[in-house]
Design an enzyme around this catalytic site. Structure first.
Site, PDB file in Angstrom:
ATOM      1  CE  LYS A  55      10.360   6.878   6.201  1.00 33.23           C
ATOM      2  NZ  LYS A  55      10.250   8.217   5.617  1.00 33.23           N
ATOM      3  CE  LYS A  59       8.412  -0.189   2.061  1.00 35.77           C
ATOM      4  NZ  LYS A  59       8.018   0.985   1.352  1.00 35.77           N
ATOM      5  CE  LYS A 114       2.175   2.588   4.556  1.00 30.85           C
ATOM      6  NZ  LYS A 114       2.582   3.960   4.353  1.00 30.85           N
TER       7      LYS A 114
END
Ligand code: TYM
Length: 334
Positions: free
Chosen positions: A200, A197, A114
């Site tokens: 969202k 993966k 991230k």
């Protein structure tokens, strides 16, 4: 058995969350025995580690709670709440901040992914996120934490924090929790890229199936899912270099409650032109009832909020003794 797990209330629940985690939550709730306790929460404090739109966070929290109820979480048997309403999570996280090491957090792959190259520009919250996650489970003395594969590393960190805290203060306060990644809870990948993966945060909506998607959207996304031109193989080994094909077989197995090999026994030799419509039918059969129940729950948001309020009350009671013991251990209670 104390089962504890959480999910971030950031937008819709997708098939990866459902097959990777929520279905296991429901299974554990349904097989719970007298004296066991299941606690499931919306990790709204964790959502603050990324920029948020306040009104959306509040609305998402209710919607995600409604989704969990629609998936089969039963507030009569499980404690369902949002993390922010149980201050013991944040309070214990601060105490654990004295135990966790910077080096441990630096090794977290989610942090590395991230933050990317811009570590200096990230929020402190994103870095210390796993410490709050450790507090989430340790404050309830969780024994089992059902999560998808991607959260395993965070749970291993929670174990390290528990062990070091116990050692540093010379007591057996925290139970080291087990990450519980069920074999029936596979990692679900993006429909557009079998190496990423399902998430969202993927900008492409075609990459995931949301639990609110209509039947047509589900069928269309699966029909357009990236695949290759080869027929399906007879064994799992034959999927080794076919990430997209493997993902669709994994999804079918998880939806059908069977193994990928059992799916291949059935479909070996088929092309995707046959496989995909059958997969779409199965996905719709499983997901449509959840979507309908979600719509029903969303028609009465106050009832969902009341479930969360009641759950938080119970969670506060369950968390209090461990928080107090931790405060005593470090010398905060005189
Ligand atoms: P979150 O909100 O990203 O995801 C919730 C659960 O869904 C699983 N999951 C997946 N499983 C399979 N395939 C996928 N593509 C996929 N995407 C998500 C996740 O593994 C997770 O189990 N940090 C956590 C929330 C959290 C938590 C906790 C979990 C906060 N405190 C304490 C357990 C215990 C998170 O962001 O999950």
């Amino acid at each position: 058995m104390r089962v504890v797990s959480g999910i971030q209330p950031t937008g819709n629940l997708h098939l990866g969350n459902y097959l990777g985690a929520i279905r296991q939550w429901v299974a554990m709730q349904d097989t719970m025995e007298a004296g066991d306790e299941c606690l499931f929460f919306l990790a709204d404090l964790h959502a603050l580690t990324q920029p948020v739109v306040p009104a959306e966070l509040a609305a998402n929290t209710i919607e995600m709670a409604a989704t969990l109820l629609a998936c089969g979480i039963d507030p009569e048997r499980s404690v369902l709440f949002n993390q922010a309403r149980v201050p013991a999570h944040s309070e214990l996280a601060w105490l654990l901040g004295g135990t966790a090491r910077v080096g441990w957090l630096n090794r977290m792959t989610q942090w590395k992914d991230k933050a990317g190259k811009n570590r200096e520009g990230q929020s402190i919250g994103l870095f210390t996120y796993p410490v709050l996650q450790a507090a989430d489970v340790l404050v309830y003395q969780a024994t089992h934490v059902p999560v998808g594969d991607d959260q395993k590393q965070h749970l291993e960190l929670a174990r390290d924090i528990a062990v070091k805290f116990n050692q540093d203060f010379g007591l057996e306060l925290f139970t080291a929790p087990e990450p519980f990644v069920s074999a029936a809870a596979p990692r679900i990948m993006s429909l557009r890229d079998g190496t990423a993966k399902m998430s969202k945060s993927d900008p492409s909506d075609a990459s995931r199936i949301n639990l609110i998607d209509g039947d047509d959207a589900i069928a269309q996304k699966l029909r357009r899912a990236r695949t290759d031109a080869e027929p399906l193989p007879e064994t799992i080994e034959g999927l080794a270099y076919r990430a997209e094909a493997r993902n669709l077989v994994t999804i079918r197995a998880a939806l059908a409650g069977t193994t990928p090999q059992a799916v291949l026994d059935e479909v070996a030799g088929q092309g995707f032109g046959t496989f995909k419509p059958a997969l779409a039918d199965l996905a719709i059969a499983v997901l449509a009832p959840i979507r309908d129940e979600l719509a029903r729950r969303m028609a009465d948001r106050d009832a969902v909020a009341a479930v969360l309020a009641k759950g938080a009350e119970r969670a506060r009671t369950l968390a209090a003794p461990t928080l107090l013991a931790a405060q005593r251990a470090v010398g905060l209670q005189v």
